[in-house]
Design a protein around this motif. Structure first.
Motif, PDB file in Angstrom:
ATOM      1  N   GLU A  19     -47.084  42.641  13.846  1.00 52.50           N
ATOM      2  CA  GLU A  19     -46.783  41.708  12.838  1.00 52.50           C
ATOM      3  C   GLU A  19     -46.721  40.413  13.044  1.00 52.50           C
ATOM      4  OE1 GLU A  19     -46.901  42.627   9.611  1.00 52.50           O
ATOM      5  OE2 GLU A  19     -47.399  45.170  10.079  1.00 52.50           O
ATOM      6  N   PRO A  20     -46.753  39.441  11.954  1.00 50.41           N
ATOM      7  CA  PRO A  20     -46.637  38.127  12.483  1.00 50.41           C
ATOM      8  C   PRO A  20     -44.894  38.071  12.627  1.00 50.41           C
ATOM      9  CG  PRO A  20     -47.944  38.284  10.566  1.00 50.41           C
ATOM     10  CD  PRO A  20     -47.523  39.579  10.896  1.00 50.41           C
ATOM     11  N   MET A  21     -44.759  37.053  13.395  1.00 48.30           N
ATOM     12  CA  MET A  21     -43.254  36.486  13.750  1.00 48.30           C
ATOM     13  C   MET A  21     -42.692  35.925  12.369  1.00 48.30           C
ATOM     14  SD  MET A  21     -40.939  36.250  16.449  1.00 48.30           S
ATOM     15  CE  MET A  21     -41.861  35.727  17.985  1.00 48.30           C
ATOM     16  N   SER A  22     -41.357  36.329  12.414  1.00 50.50           N
ATOM     17  CA  SER A  22     -40.733  35.776  11.081  1.00 50.50           C
ATOM     18  C   SER A  22     -40.171  34.475  11.517  1.00 50.50           C
ATOM     19  CB  SER A  22     -39.687  36.602  10.628  1.00 50.50           C
ATOM     20  OG  SER A  22     -40.367  37.868  10.273  1.00 50.50           O
ATOM     21  N   ILE A  23     -40.374  33.425  10.721  1.00 51.24           N
ATOM     22  CA  ILE A  23     -39.795  32.203  10.899  1.00 51.24           C
ATOM     23  C   ILE A  23     -38.817  31.766   9.581  1.00 51.24           C
ATOM     24  CG2 ILE A  23     -40.134  29.744  11.242  1.00 51.24           C
ATOM     25  CD1 ILE A  23     -41.912  31.521  13.278  1.00 51.24           C
ATOM     26  N   TRP A  43     -43.588  32.140   7.127  1.00 51.19           N
ATOM     27  CA  TRP A  43     -42.515  31.801   6.958  1.00 51.19           C
ATOM     28  C   TRP A  43     -41.641  32.970   5.768  1.00 51.19           C
ATOM     29  CZ3 TRP A  43     -39.113  28.277   7.796  1.00 51.19           C
ATOM     30  CH2 TRP A  43     -38.175  27.879   6.578  1.00 51.19           C
ATOM     31  N   ARG A  44     -40.404  33.239   6.476  1.00 50.89           N
ATOM     32  CA  ARG A  44     -39.492  34.175   5.663  1.00 50.89           C
ATOM     33  C   ARG A  44     -38.415  33.523   5.006  1.00 50.89           C
ATOM     34  NH1 ARG A  44     -42.620  38.810   5.643  1.00 50.89           N
ATOM     35  NH2 ARG A  44     -43.564  39.252   7.609  1.00 50.89           N
ATOM     36  N   ALA A  55     -26.599  28.451  14.825  1.00 52.56           N
ATOM     37  CA  ALA A  55     -27.405  29.372  14.314  1.00 52.56           C
ATOM     38  C   ALA A  55     -26.817  30.450  13.282  1.00 52.56           C
ATOM     39  CB  ALA A  55     -27.989  30.197  15.597  1.00 52.56           C
ATOM     40  N   VAL A  56     -27.586  30.796  12.487  1.00 55.35           N
ATOM     41  CA  VAL A  56     -26.901  32.023  11.447  1.00 55.35           C
ATOM     42  C   VAL A  56     -27.176  33.291  11.735  1.00 55.35           C
ATOM     43  CG1 VAL A  56     -27.082  32.772   9.049  1.00 55.35           C
ATOM     44  CG2 VAL A  56     -27.242  30.268   9.435  1.00 55.35           C
ATOM     45  N   PHE A  57     -28.413  33.765  12.017  1.00 56.91           N
ATOM     46  CA  PHE A  57     -28.713  35.006  12.577  1.00 56.91           C
ATOM     47  C   PHE A  57     -28.702  35.505  14.076  1.00 56.91           C
ATOM     48  CE2 PHE A  57     -31.469  38.788  12.505  1.00 56.91           C
ATOM     49  CZ  PHE A  57     -30.849  39.636  11.670  1.00 56.91           C
ATOM     50  N   ASN A  58     -27.762  36.397  14.215  1.00 55.63           N
ATOM     51  CA  ASN A  58     -27.619  36.646  15.562  1.00 55.63           C
ATOM     52  C   ASN A  58     -28.549  37.998  16.087  1.00 55.63           C
ATOM     53  OD1 ASN A  58     -26.225  34.272  16.412  1.00 55.63           O
ATOM     54  ND2 ASN A  58     -24.620  35.163  15.303  1.00 55.63           N
ATOM     55  N   GLY A  59     -29.361  38.396  15.259  1.00 56.48           N
ATOM     56  CA  GLY A  59     -29.916  39.958  15.477  1.00 56.48           C
ATOM     57  C   GLY A  59     -30.665  39.520  16.877  1.00 56.48           C
ATOM     58  N   SER A  60     -31.041  40.948  17.447  1.00 54.40           N
ATOM     59  CA  SER A  60     -31.707  40.956  18.812  1.00 54.40           C
ATOM     60  C   SER A  60     -33.157  40.333  18.634  1.00 54.40           C
ATOM     61  CB  SER A  60     -31.804  42.561  19.100  1.00 54.40           C
ATOM     62  OG  SER A  60     -32.568  43.218  18.153  1.00 54.40           O
ATOM     63  N   GLY A  61     -33.648  39.966  19.649  1.00 53.44           N
ATOM     64  CA  GLY A  61     -35.140  39.321  19.548  1.00 53.44           C
ATOM     65  C   GLY A  61     -35.079  38.056  18.642  1.00 53.44           C
ATOM     66  N   GLY A  62     -34.232  37.403  18.610  1.00 50.31           N
ATOM     67  CA  GLY A  62     -34.260  36.153  18.126  1.00 50.31           C
ATOM     68  C   GLY A  62     -34.341  35.060  19.267  1.00 50.31           C
ATOM     69  N   ILE A  63     -34.958  33.891  18.668  1.00 50.67           N
ATOM     70  CA  ILE A  63     -35.381  32.492  19.551  1.00 50.67           C
ATOM     71  C   ILE A  63     -34.977  31.544  18.557  1.00 50.67           C
ATOM     72  CG2 ILE A  63     -37.163  31.490  20.733  1.00 50.67           C
ATOM     73  CD1 ILE A  63     -38.840  33.783  20.859  1.00 50.67           C
ATOM     74  N   LEU A  64     -34.202  30.449  19.221  1.00 49.13           N
ATOM     75  CA  LEU A  64     -33.716  29.399  18.732  1.00 49.13           C
ATOM     76  C   LEU A  64     -34.482  28.311  18.864  1.00 49.13           C
ATOM     77  CD1 LEU A  64     -30.172  29.732  18.895  1.00 49.13           C
ATOM     78  CD2 LEU A  64     -31.303  30.626  16.957  1.00 49.13           C
ATOM     79  N   PHE A  88     -32.042  36.950   5.924  1.00 50.70           N
ATOM     80  CA  PHE A  88     -32.826  37.688   6.748  1.00 50.70           C
ATOM     81  C   PHE A  88     -32.123  38.784   7.414  1.00 50.70           C
ATOM     82  CE2 PHE A  88     -35.224  38.068  10.690  1.00 50.70           C
ATOM     83  CZ  PHE A  88     -36.264  38.425  10.509  1.00 50.70           C
ATOM     84  N   ASP A  89     -32.496  39.885   7.427  1.00 49.82           N
ATOM     85  CA  ASP A  89     -31.693  41.010   7.963  1.00 49.82           C
ATOM     86  C   ASP A  89     -32.575  41.926   8.807  1.00 49.82           C
ATOM     87  OD1 ASP A  89     -32.766  42.129   5.740  1.00 49.82           O
ATOM     88  OD2 ASP A  89     -30.739  42.743   4.763  1.00 49.82           O
ATOM     89  N   LYS A  90     -33.827  41.466   9.003  1.00 49.03           N
ATOM     90  CA  LYS A  90     -34.609  42.604   9.448  1.00 49.03           C
ATOM     91  C   LYS A  90     -34.372  42.541  10.983  1.00 49.03           C
ATOM     92  CE  LYS A  90     -38.196  41.991   6.222  1.00 49.03           C
ATOM     93  NZ  LYS A  90     -39.643  41.753   5.888  1.00 49.03           N
ATOM     94  N   ASP A  91     -34.560  43.945  11.551  1.00 56.51           N
ATOM     95  CA  ASP A  91     -34.155  44.102  12.917  1.00 56.51           C
ATOM     96  C   ASP A  91     -35.756  43.921  13.812  1.00 56.51           C
ATOM     97  OD1 ASP A  91     -33.076  44.577  15.586  1.00 56.51           O
ATOM     98  OD2 ASP A  91     -33.218  47.008  15.240  1.00 56.51           O
ATOM     99  N   GLU A  92     -35.885  42.655  13.721  1.00 55.68           N
ATOM    100  CA  GLU A  92     -37.450  42.425  14.420  1.00 55.68           C
ATOM    101  C   GLU A  92     -37.523  40.925  15.054  1.00 55.68           C
ATOM    102  OE1 GLU A  92     -39.793  40.559  10.547  1.00 55.68           O
ATOM    103  OE2 GLU A  92     -40.026  42.602  10.888  1.00 55.68           O
ATOM    104  N   PRO A  93     -38.533  40.749  15.879  1.00 53.87           N
ATOM    105  CA  PRO A  93     -38.536  39.218  16.444  1.00 53.87           C
ATOM    106  C   PRO A  93     -38.522  38.433  15.435  1.00 53.87           C
ATOM    107  CG  PRO A  93     -39.956  40.840  17.688  1.00 53.87           C
ATOM    108  CD  PRO A  93     -39.543  41.537  16.424  1.00 53.87           C
ATOM    109  N   TYR A  94     -37.795  37.181  15.615  1.00 57.13           N
ATOM    110  CA  TYR A  94     -37.775  36.208  14.606  1.00 57.13           C
ATOM    111  C   TYR A  94     -37.701  34.557  15.424  1.00 57.13           C
ATOM    112  CZ  TYR A  94     -32.699  35.633  15.144  1.00 57.13           C
ATOM    113  OH  TYR A  94     -31.599  35.856  15.772  1.00 57.13           O
ATOM    114  N   ILE A  95     -37.935  33.715  14.708  1.00 55.43           N
ATOM    115  CA  ILE A  95     -37.455  32.223  15.450  1.00 55.43           C
ATOM    116  C   ILE A  95     -36.722  31.734  14.063  1.00 55.43           C
ATOM    117  CG2 ILE A  95     -38.566  30.043  15.776  1.00 55.43           C
ATOM    118  CD1 ILE A  95     -41.085  31.447  16.738  1.00 55.43           C
TER     119      ILE A  95
END
Length: 445
Positions: free
Chosen positions: A173-177, A201-202, A231-240, A208-215
């Motif tokens: 799936e496309p990476m969420s921004i 773009w999300r 940073a707002v969202f601290n879920g796993s797989g996040g890149i800032l 945003f509360d999905k457990d998936e990779p994001y930027i």
């Protein structure tokens, strides 16, 4: 006898025809010259309007000329465009500096694509890299040690390069921004421009509360509201990715030397030279920097050397103005000038807003600046203005008063807000303050 009479008549006719042709050619030349003058003076422009048999067609349309001296009546009647962040406020400073920032580029320079083949960013001019490092170390706003400098055609190209570098090609799936609202209005436009399968773009990071990779894009100070962001969202797989275009001492106190993985800067808001179209990224990870360079190589085969040479001179002049004996009252240090100008404009704006109850401004943080030793409140390049009372669409409301702004909906926010540029020409800003004061006094009970 008749042939002798006919011959002079024939010669006379030829002479008349020749004169007529000369007059026709002269008339065409005069009209073409007049047309070119109109285009040169800015009264007309060429627009590509379509194709016919595969050939692009063009048309002429009206276009505003370069700014000319105006009397008070003309200024009060014209449309004021405060939608764009065109940093013309800085023009007067660079005029005061005279030839100190002038660069002469010879015809034999900038022939090769390559600047430094030993550098990861092979189109990065060494002089520009040195000037960037020197200025950051002077101001203390970003860590430069063990960083790769990637130069781009403005921060817009760098943002695209970051997305290209960070998003895997084989993801299902496309990476969420995402970015916290109100976010920079160009983020969604740039992200969705190419309809890429790599990213999508999300919207608001708060939603945003999905457990998936994001930027997550973190802009600090934020465009449009000037807030200091984390940073707002601290879920796993996040890149800032940190956009620090406004983290300079004319806009906000420099409280620390930022030390993030990816930091974006741009010449347009740091020095006011938007027309050079130049930005730079400070990147920790070598692999990410290499991918960013590859994107710029593919999209534009590098970045203008001429722009980099000129930008290096500009940045070095700014550094030189601190502790430089040549700096006088007429040409004070650059960031001092910028700070004083922003302080004055924000003072005028708050005074105009406080005259009534039609508008409001956000409360901005106050802090000690390690660079200037001043304690002051953030004074952003843009004002995030809210229309109070019964006005639901602030952009349309101000447009009726011939003030163009950018509405809150573009930033993922309410239409009751608008973003107003504070870094344009003096005469436009002063007229905006006059009109805002008048609206406030008329609208208030």
């Amino acid at each position: 006898m008749s042939s002798k009479i006919a011959r002079p008549k024939k010669i006379k006719a030829q002479a008349v025809l020749l004169v007529a042709r000369h007059w026709l050619m002269l008339s065409v030349a005069i009209n073409i010259g007049f047309l070119l003058k109109l285009i040169h003076d800015g009264h007309l422009r060429m627009e590509w309007s379509g194709k016919e048999n595969g050939v692009a067609l063009s048309s002429l349309s009206s276009y505003p000329a370069e700014p000319k001296p105006e009397n008070d009546g003309q200024i009060q009647q014209k449309l004021i465009n405060l939608d764009h962040g065109d940093p013309t406020m800085y023009q007067s400073y660079w005029k005061q500096m005279g030839d100190r920032a002038t660069v002469v580029i010879s015809g034999w320079q900038s022939v090769s694509y390559f600047s430094d083949t030993k550098n990861l960013c092979w189109f990065l001019e060494p002089g520009f890299a040195n000037a960037v490092t020197r200025l950051h170390n002077l101001v203390g706003n970003a860590e430069t040690e063990n960083r790769h400098i990637v130069v781009g055609t403005g921060s817009t190209q760098l943002f695209q390069a970051v997305l290209y570098a960070l998003c895997p090609y084989d993801a299902p799936e496309p990476m969420s921004i995402v970015s916290a609202a109100p976010f920079y209005s160009s983020y969604p436009l740039i992200t969705e421009c190419l309809k890429s399968g790599l990213y999508k773009w999300r919207g608001d990071a708060n939603d945003f509360d999905k457990d998936e990779p994001y930027i997550e894009l973190v802009t600090s100070p934020n465009n449009p509201d000037g807030s200091i962001r984390e940073a707002v969202f601290n879920g796993s797989g996040g890149i800032l990715v940190h956009d620090l275009a406004y983290y300079w001492p004319q806009y906000t106190p420099i409280s620390s030397r930022t030390d993030y993985d990816i930091m974006l800067f741009t010449l347009s808001k740091s020095t006011g030279h938007a027309g050079m179209r130049l930005g730079w990224a400070l990147v920790k990870d070598e692999a990410i920097a290499k991918k960013m360079v590859k994107f710029i190589e593919i999209s534009s085969i590098g970045v203008s050397k001429d722009s980099q040479v000129r930008a290096a001179k500009i940045l070095d002049v700014i550094s030189d103005t601190y502790g430089d004996a040549e700096t006088s009252n007429e040409s004070k240090p650059f960031f001092d000038y910028g700070y004083e100008e922003m302080e004055k404009r924000w003072g005028q704006l708050r005074e105009a807003v406080n005259k009534g109850q039609s508008f409001s401004l956000p409360n901005l943080p106050v802090g000690k600046c390690n660079f200037s030793n001043r304690t002051f409140g953030t004074q952003p390049a843009f004002a995030w203005v809210k229309c109070e009372q019964a006005v639901d669409d602030c952009e349309s409301f101000l447009k009726k008063h011939k003030i163009l702004t950018r509405g809150g909906a573009h930033f993922g926010s309410s239409k009751k807000y608008v973003r107003v540029s504070l870094i344009g020409h003096d005469k436009d800003y002063n007229e905006f303050i006059r009109r805002l004061s008048l609206i406030n006094s008329v609208q208030s009970p």
